[in-house]
Design an enzyme around this catalytic site. Structure first.
Site, short mmCIF file in Angstrom:
data_model
loop_
_atom_site.label_atom_id
_atom_site.label_comp_id
_atom_site.label_asym_id
_atom_site.label_seq_id
_atom_site.Cartn_x
_atom_site.Cartn_y
_atom_site.Cartn_z
N HIS A 1 41.45 29.97 2.03
CA HIS A 1 40.99 31.34 1.79
C HIS A 1 41.16 32.24 3.02
O HIS A 1 41.80 33.29 2.95
CB HIS A 1 39.56 31.34 1.26
CG HIS A 1 38.93 32.70 1.24
ND1 HIS A 1 39.44 33.74 0.48
CD2 HIS A 1 37.88 33.22 1.93
CE1 HIS A 1 38.70 34.82 0.69
NE2 HIS A 1 37.75 34.54 1.57
N HIS B 1 36.71 35.26 9.35
CA HIS B 1 35.75 36.15 8.68
C HIS B 1 34.60 35.45 7.96
O HIS B 1 33.54 36.03 7.80
CB HIS B 1 36.47 37.16 7.77
CG HIS B 1 36.81 36.63 6.40
ND1 HIS B 1 37.99 36.00 6.11
CD2 HIS B 1 36.11 36.64 5.25
CE1 HIS B 1 38.01 35.65 4.85
NE2 HIS B 1 36.87 36.03 4.29
N GLU C 1 29.03 33.08 8.52
CA GLU C 1 28.24 33.06 7.29
C GLU C 1 28.14 31.65 6.69
O GLU C 1 27.08 31.24 6.27
CB GLU C 1 28.91 34.01 6.27
CG GLU C 1 28.20 34.11 4.94
CD GLU C 1 27.10 35.15 4.95
OE1 GLU C 1 26.65 35.52 6.06
OE2 GLU C 1 26.69 35.58 3.88
N ASP C 2 29.23 30.92 6.72
CA ASP C 2 29.30 29.68 5.95
C ASP C 2 29.36 28.40 6.78
O ASP C 2 29.46 27.31 6.23
CB ASP C 2 30.54 29.69 5.03
CG ASP C 2 30.47 30.80 4.00
OD1 ASP C 2 29.35 31.28 3.74
OD2 ASP C 2 31.51 31.19 3.46
N ASP D 1 40.51 40.06 1.99
CA ASP D 1 39.61 39.02 1.49
C ASP D 1 39.44 39.16 -0.02
O ASP D 1 39.57 38.20 -0.79
CB ASP D 1 38.27 39.19 2.24
CG ASP D 1 37.12 38.41 1.64
OD1 ASP D 1 37.21 37.18 1.61
OD2 ASP D 1 36.12 39.04 1.22
N ASP E 1 58.85 57.32 -16.00
CA ASP E 1 59.02 56.62 -14.72
C ASP E 1 58.72 55.14 -14.83
O ASP E 1 58.35 54.49 -13.89
CB ASP E 1 58.16 57.27 -13.63
CG ASP E 1 56.69 57.24 -13.99
OD1 ASP E 1 56.35 56.85 -15.13
OD2 ASP E 1 55.86 57.61 -13.13
MN MN Z 1 35.96 35.59 2.33
#
Ligand code: MN
Length: 499
Positions: free
Chosen positions: A52, A76, A80-81, A144, A265
């Site tokens: 990811h 990123h 958090e994880d 993300d 178009d």
């Molecule tokens: Mn993420």
């Protein structure tokens, strides 16, 4: 390739400006740290979690961002994880990257209680505040979100819908406003798939059939035009056939009784030439060879779209009487259509080498880029002034940011962008607060107009100012459109004790 497994080398290969050894090392160290930190974690799709952040970084590389943003992209989800803290990231990578990661983490804390409208506003407010601090945070969030959308199948139905809706209502409009056409279109098409699966299937099928039918025709026109242009001494950098994106095609179909034959178009050709002047020469050559459709010639070079998009569009009668849209632009315009605001950071991350490529003038930052980031500066100002009053802040932003924009010109030819229905007073304040405060009267294309006049696209506006005194009036508050004008007028009245 949404589900393909990638490596850090795939990310590095896709970085538009080659990295020096030091920067490459930075990206690799981030990868090692994230890889270790996420070890053992799996995505809902069953893949290793590290896929990811890698895909997020790849998306960032593709829109032209450099080492620091990509490094933050890789990291990123780490604070958090995983066990690794933000402080550890700061120690290893420095303050700038740590702040980017922190910004993305904070954006992730979405309030889940409240009405749909409240959650929507809360989300939007967070995105705006992040943007006002550092747009790169929002670019990482978009990258993300794009990967999350590409792997949405792994989530249960009710979550899919909520995420798709949020993507359509918040993330795609923001990508659009930042001028990143490619990400905007991909987000919309993916959200479309989950929000309206039946229509998505229908449009996908239609689009495929039409393109199959026109492929031969497109190739024929491309090779004919290439020859013509060569004869006239115009270098063609690139040509390619293109089809409309699915969601925008669906929107257009709905406006035209779902009749595919009314869409001019749907299929088209893009011609990339070296210089601005070549664009107009090319237009002439295209029209000499093929008859243009009246009323379909659009010059977005002289009058760019609100997000900065520049190109010439024309629709021609191709072979077998089928319509084809031809887009003509320079390499720089094409890159800006793809990268949007990201182009600004390519510039700061790799000044010397990239400058000539993206910006016409050497040695100075191009005025277009200045313009592109003006509204971010404005965002920051409003945030300071109105930040305490949430409702007012949000209302102002919704109008200024998402409303359709128009362009007006100063007498010297500078472009000023404004929300629709803006007045000469809004224009004056956008040019400079002093001009707004001292405005007496306004001329549009040389004729005097009332101050509550609604400015139209392309008009030249001249503000007559008073040298002696400032004279904003309470009356102006009734008709001004932009929050910048409103807050300046109120500030003046407060100072003068008028409110
Ligand atoms: Mn993420």
């Amino acid at each position: 390739m949404p589900h393909s497994l990638i490596t850090i080398d795939d990310v590095l290969k896709n970085i538009r400006v080659p990295l020096d050894a030091k920067k490459e090392a930075l990206v690799r160290v981030a990868y090692e740290m994230a890889g270790k930190a996420h070890r053992g974690q799996k995505r809902k799709s069953g893949e290793e979690y590290i896929q990811h952040p890698l895909h997020t970084a790849l998306n960032l590389a593709k829109i032209g961002l450099g080492a620091r943003t990509i490094t933050a992209g890789i990291l990123h989800d780490v604070p958090e994880d995983t066990e690794i803290t933000l402080k550890q990231i700061e120690e290893k990578f420095g303050k700038e990257i740590a702040e980017l990661v922190d910004g993305v983490t904070k954006l992730g804390h979405i309030r889940l209680r409240g009405t749909k409208e409240e959650i929507y506003l809360e989300n939007l407010r967070k995105m705006f505040l992040a943007m006002a601090q550092d747009v790169r945070v929002v670019l990482i969030k978009l990258a993300d979100r794009l990967h999350n959308m590409e792997t949405l199948d792994a989530l249960p139905e009710n979550k899919r819908r909520r995420i798709a809706l949020e993507t359509m209502e918040i993330f795609a409009p923001i990508a659009n406003r930042l001028g990143i056409g490619e990400i905007k279109a991909r987000l919309e098409d993916l959200a479309f798939k989950y929000l309206e699966p039946k229509n998505y299937e229908l449009v996908t099928k239609l689009c495929k059939e039409q393109y199959e039918q026109r492929k031969k025709q497109i190739n024929k026109v491309v090779s004919e035009l290439k020859q013509e242009l060569q004869k006239e001494g115009i270098t063609v950098i690139d040509t390619f056939g293109r089809t409309k994106h699915l969601w925008s095609l669906f929107q257009k179909l709905k406006r035209h009784d779902m009749d595919i034959n009314k869409i001019y178009d749907l299929a088209g050709i893009r011609i990339i030439v070296p210089q601005l002047a070549n664009c107009y020469e090319t237009l002439g050559i295209v029209h000499k060879k093929y008859r243009p459709l009246v009323g379909r010639i659009k010059d977005y070079i002289s009058l760019p779209k609100p997000n900065g998009y520049q190109s010439i569009h024309t629709t021609i009668f191709g072979p077998e009487g089928k319509f084809l849209e031809v887009q003509i632009r320079t390499k720089k315009m094409d890159d800006e259509a793809e990268f949007g605001i990201a182009a600004h950071w390519i510039y700061t991350e790799k000044k010397s080498r990239i400058r000539d490529f993206f910006f016409r003038r050497k040695g100075t930052q191009s005025p277009e880029v200045e313009k592109e980031i003006t509204w971010i500066k404005q965002l920051r100002e409003w945030q300071n002034e109105l930040g305490k009053n949430d409702r007012e802040f949000m209302e102002g932003l919704k109008i200024d940011f998402f409303k359709n924009h128009i362009f007006a010109f100063t007498p010297l030819g500078d472009i000023i962008d404004l929300p629709e229905e803006s007045t000469p007073i809004d224009f004056a304040y956008r040019v400079h607060s002093e001009i707004g405060d001292r405005a007496l009267s306004a001329k549009v294309n040389g004729r005097i107009v009332p101050l509550d006049y609604k400015v139209k696209n392309g008009e030249v506006i001249e503000i007559v100012t008073s040298k002696e005194h400032k004279n904003p009036s309470r009356d102006w508050l009734r008709f001004v459109k932009t929050s910048a004008a409103k807050s300046h007028i109120k500030k003046f009245m407060k100072r003068e004790g008028m409110i």
